[in-house]
Design a protein around this motif. Structure first.
Motif, PDB file in Angstrom:
ATOM      1  N   THR A  62     -89.869 -19.035-110.447  1.00  0.00           N
ATOM      2  CA  THR A  62     -89.611 -18.021-109.427  1.00  0.00           C
ATOM      3  C   THR A  62     -90.046 -18.460-108.033  1.00  0.00           C
ATOM      4  O   THR A  62     -89.667 -17.842-107.054  1.00  0.00           O
ATOM      5  N   ARG A  63     -90.849 -19.516-107.949  1.00  0.00           N
ATOM      6  CA  ARG A  63     -91.385 -19.938-106.650  1.00  0.00           C
ATOM      7  C   ARG A  63     -90.947 -21.345-106.240  1.00  0.00           C
ATOM      8  O   ARG A  63     -90.950 -21.666-105.067  1.00  0.00           O
ATOM      9  N   THR A  64     -90.633 -22.177-107.202  1.00  0.00           N
ATOM     10  CA  THR A  64     -90.204 -23.548-106.910  1.00  0.00           C
ATOM     11  C   THR A  64     -89.067 -23.903-107.863  1.00  0.00           C
ATOM     12  O   THR A  64     -88.822 -23.201-108.843  1.00  0.00           O
ATOM     13  N   GLN A 104     -90.216 -29.517-108.548  1.00  0.00           N
ATOM     14  CA  GLN A 104     -91.581 -29.314-108.074  1.00  0.00           C
ATOM     15  C   GLN A 104     -92.521 -28.882-109.206  1.00  0.00           C
ATOM     16  O   GLN A 104     -93.694 -29.249-109.209  1.00  0.00           O
ATOM     17  N   ASP A 136     -84.259 -21.405-113.952  1.00  0.00           N
ATOM     18  CA  ASP A 136     -84.273 -20.913-112.579  1.00  0.00           C
ATOM     19  C   ASP A 136     -84.124 -19.399-112.549  1.00  0.00           C
ATOM     20  O   ASP A 136     -83.063 -18.861-112.870  1.00  0.00           O
ATOM     21  N   GLN A 149     -94.348 -17.009-116.535  1.00  0.00           N
ATOM     22  CA  GLN A 149     -93.686 -16.768-115.257  1.00  0.00           C
ATOM     23  C   GLN A 149     -94.501 -17.409-114.146  1.00  0.00           C
ATOM     24  O   GLN A 149     -95.734 -17.305-114.116  1.00  0.00           O
ATOM     25  N   GLN A 150     -93.809 -18.053-113.240  1.00  0.00           N
ATOM     26  CA  GLN A 150     -94.436 -18.700-112.105  1.00  0.00           C
ATOM     27  C   GLN A 150     -94.819 -17.629-111.081  1.00  0.00           C
ATOM     28  O   GLN A 150     -93.991 -16.799-110.703  1.00  0.00           O
ATOM     29  N   THR A 151     -96.102 -17.633-110.666  1.00  0.00           N
ATOM     30  CA  THR A 151     -96.578 -16.662-109.688  1.00  0.00           C
ATOM     31  C   THR A 151     -97.296 -17.409-108.569  1.00  0.00           C
ATOM     32  O   THR A 151     -97.446 -18.632-108.617  1.00  0.00           O
ATOM     33  N   ALA A 152     -97.789 -16.665-107.605  1.00  0.00           N
ATOM     34  CA  ALA A 152     -98.525 -17.262-106.489  1.00  0.00           C
ATOM     35  C   ALA A 152     -99.788 -17.975-106.977  1.00  0.00           C
ATOM     36  O   ALA A 152    -100.250 -18.931-106.349  1.00  0.00           O
ATOM     37  N   ARG A 153    -100.343 -17.544-108.110  1.00  0.00           N
ATOM     38  CA  ARG A 153    -101.566 -18.148-108.646  1.00  0.00           C
ATOM     39  C   ARG A 153    -101.292 -19.236-109.650  1.00  0.00           C
ATOM     40  O   ARG A 153    -102.216 -19.822-110.209  1.00  0.00           O
ATOM     41  N   TRP A 158     -99.002 -20.417-113.277  1.00  0.00           N
ATOM     42  CA  TRP A 158     -98.265 -19.893-114.422  1.00  0.00           C
ATOM     43  C   TRP A 158     -99.062 -18.779-115.072  1.00  0.00           C
ATOM     44  O   TRP A 158    -100.231 -18.945-115.382  1.00  0.00           O
TER      45      TRP A 158
END
Length: 152
Positions: free
Chosen positions: A10-12, A16, A114, A142-146, A148
């Motif tokens: 969700t972020r890259t 990456q 993706d 899930q990919q998060t700001a912190r 996985w």
């Protein structure tokens, strides 16, 4: 049966996120096979891994470079054979919606998809159902700001 993790990007993009996952795989003393959707994607990922700054060393090979047995990371568009991955990997990374008919030959499978592509999300849901029906142990990350986060 394999332990299959679905990794919702969700972020890259995969280019990456994948190096970090491969770095952890090597640090755990494991080998990896990366199954891509095309030969062109294999070539692009080969270049991306050589240029990757973190981790700064991800030794790998492709069918174009050869010597699969010597490679801790094998990047290919060809599924594993009856004897498993060409480099003896027990960890399989699936990119671009690539599917393997040989999931049973691996201890862990990482299915990266993706989250910004609705077609890719729907295809991942279909693969989830097939893997669940096949008796595999499943996890959803899930990919998060912190980083996985395990959601299921």
């Amino acid at each position: 049966m394999a332990e299959i993790g679905f990794y919702h990007l969700t972020r890259t993009g995969a280019d990456q996120a994948l190096p970090q996952l491969l770095g952890r795989t090597l640090a755990a003393g494991q080998r990896a096979m990366v199954l891509c959707g095309s030969e062109e994607r294999v070539a692009a990922l080969d270049t991306a891994l050589w240029l990757c700054p973190d981790p700064d060393w991800l030794p790998h090979g492709t069918p174009a470079s050869g010597h699969a047995g010597l490679q801790p990371i094998w990047i290919t568009h060809l599924d594993a054979g009856a004897d498993g991955a060409a480099n003896g990997a027990r960890f399989l990374f699936l990119l671009d919606g690539a599917e393997s008919a040989r999931l049973d030959l691996f201890d862990r499978v990482f299915d990266l998809f993706d989250g910004a592509d609705e077609t890719a999300v729907q295809a991942a849901r279909r693969r989830w159902v097939a893997a669940r029906d096949g008796g595999h142990a499943l996890a959803y990350w899930q990919q998060t700001a912190r980083g996985w986060e395990k959601k299921a």
